[in-house]
Design a protein around this motif. Structure first.
Motif, mmCIF file in Angstrom:
data_model
loop_
_atom_site.group_PDB
_atom_site.id
_atom_site.type_symbol
_atom_site.label_atom_id
_atom_site.label_comp_id
_atom_site.label_asym_id
_atom_site.label_seq_id
_atom_site.Cartn_x
_atom_site.Cartn_y
_atom_site.Cartn_z
ATOM 1 N N ARG A 131 -7.840 5.136 2.465
ATOM 2 C CA ARG A 131 -6.893 4.042 2.184
ATOM 3 C C ARG A 131 -6.697 3.886 0.679
ATOM 4 O O ARG A 131 -5.572 3.747 0.188
ATOM 5 N N ALA A 132 -7.797 3.916 -0.052
ATOM 6 C CA ALA A 132 -7.728 3.780 -1.505
ATOM 7 C C ALA A 132 -6.935 4.927 -2.126
ATOM 8 O O ALA A 132 -6.113 4.711 -3.024
ATOM 9 N N THR A 133 -7.153 6.127 -1.638
ATOM 10 C CA THR A 133 -6.442 7.305 -2.155
ATOM 11 C C THR A 133 -4.946 7.196 -1.877
ATOM 12 O O THR A 133 -4.121 7.482 -2.752
ATOM 13 N N ARG A 134 -4.576 6.780 -0.683
ATOM 14 C CA ARG A 134 -3.150 6.634 -0.355
ATOM 15 C C ARG A 134 -2.495 5.559 -1.226
ATOM 16 O O ARG A 134 -1.373 5.728 -1.699
ATOM 17 N N ALA A 135 -3.198 4.456 -1.443
ATOM 18 C CA ALA A 135 -2.657 3.399 -2.297
ATOM 19 C C ALA A 135 -2.491 3.901 -3.737
ATOM 20 O O ALA A 135 -1.468 3.630 -4.376
ATOM 21 N N MET A 136 -3.463 4.642 -4.235
ATOM 22 C CA MET A 136 -3.391 5.178 -5.597
ATOM 23 C C MET A 136 -2.219 6.158 -5.722
ATOM 24 O O MET A 136 -1.454 6.082 -6.685
ATOM 25 N N ARG A 137 -2.062 7.031 -4.767
ATOM 26 C CA ARG A 137 -0.941 7.980 -4.808
ATOM 27 C C ARG A 137 0.393 7.246 -4.818
ATOM 28 O O ARG A 137 1.310 7.625 -5.542
ATOM 29 N N ALA A 138 0.504 6.217 -3.992
ATOM 30 C CA ALA A 138 1.747 5.443 -3.956
ATOM 31 C C ALA A 138 1.997 4.774 -5.304
ATOM 32 O O ALA A 138 3.118 4.816 -5.833
ATOM 33 N N MET A 139 0.968 4.169 -5.881
ATOM 34 C CA MET A 139 1.112 3.498 -7.169
ATOM 35 C C MET A 139 1.560 4.471 -8.249
ATOM 36 O O MET A 139 2.428 4.145 -9.068
ATOM 37 N N LEU A 140 1.001 5.664 -8.253
ATOM 38 C CA LEU A 140 1.323 6.648 -9.279
ATOM 39 C C LEU A 140 2.784 7.093 -9.232
ATOM 40 O O LEU A 140 3.319 7.593 -10.220
#
Length: 159
Positions: A131-140
């Motif tokens: 979940r954290a990785t998906r959120a980070m990718r989206a933010m980037l």
């Protein structure tokens, strides 16, 4: 504990900048203005400093000259409760400025700001690493942060 007050260096725009910032944030005001004296180095009567508060946080702006300018090494973070606040602060602070990646922008004076939802830390530090990785990718991939899109990405339901 001593009080810490951010000091912002401007060439000649300290009053204009303080007035702008006070117009953006509620419960904000200019509290004092000082002027150069005959001692210089600028003409006597020219604004030296502007003390102001942004929703209770004190700042000092100085008209110090063109020798120093802002860069991304320092920024002011605005932690927003919801998308409405994100949209408001993003629109106001980016007027005449420059949008950057991941919720960062430079205002018309060159000062960097981060316009961030308060939920961001929880999304990026989720107990589920996926979940954290998906959120980070989206933010980037974003400029202005979209809270609904970040949550959808974290949930794996982004389309």
């Amino acid at each position: 504990m001593p009080k810490i007050t951010p000091n912002l260096w401007f060439d000649t725009q300290s009053v204009e900048a303080a007035e702008f910032y006070c117009s953006v944030f509620p419960n904000s005001r200019i509290t004092n203005i000082t002027h150069y004296t005959e001692a210089g180095p600028r003409p006597a009567g020219t604004v030296l400093t502007v003390e102001f508060e942004l929703d209770g946080q004190e700042y000092l702006a100085i008209n110090g000259g063109p020798e120093f300018t802002f860069d991304e090494a320092i920024s002011l973070a605005v932690i927003c409760a919801d998308q409405e606040e994100i949209d408001h602060y993003w629109a106001r602070l980016s007027e005449g400025g420059e949008e950057g990646p991941c919720g960062w922008l430079k205002d018309k004076y060159g000062l960097s700001w981060q316009i961030v939802p308060e939920a961001m830390a929880g999304l990026l530090q989720d107990a589920d690493p996926a979940r954290a990785t998906r959120a980070m990718r989206a933010m980037l991939g974003m400029k202005k942060l979209d809270l609904a899109a970040l949550r959808a990405a974290a949930d794996g339901t982004a389309g």
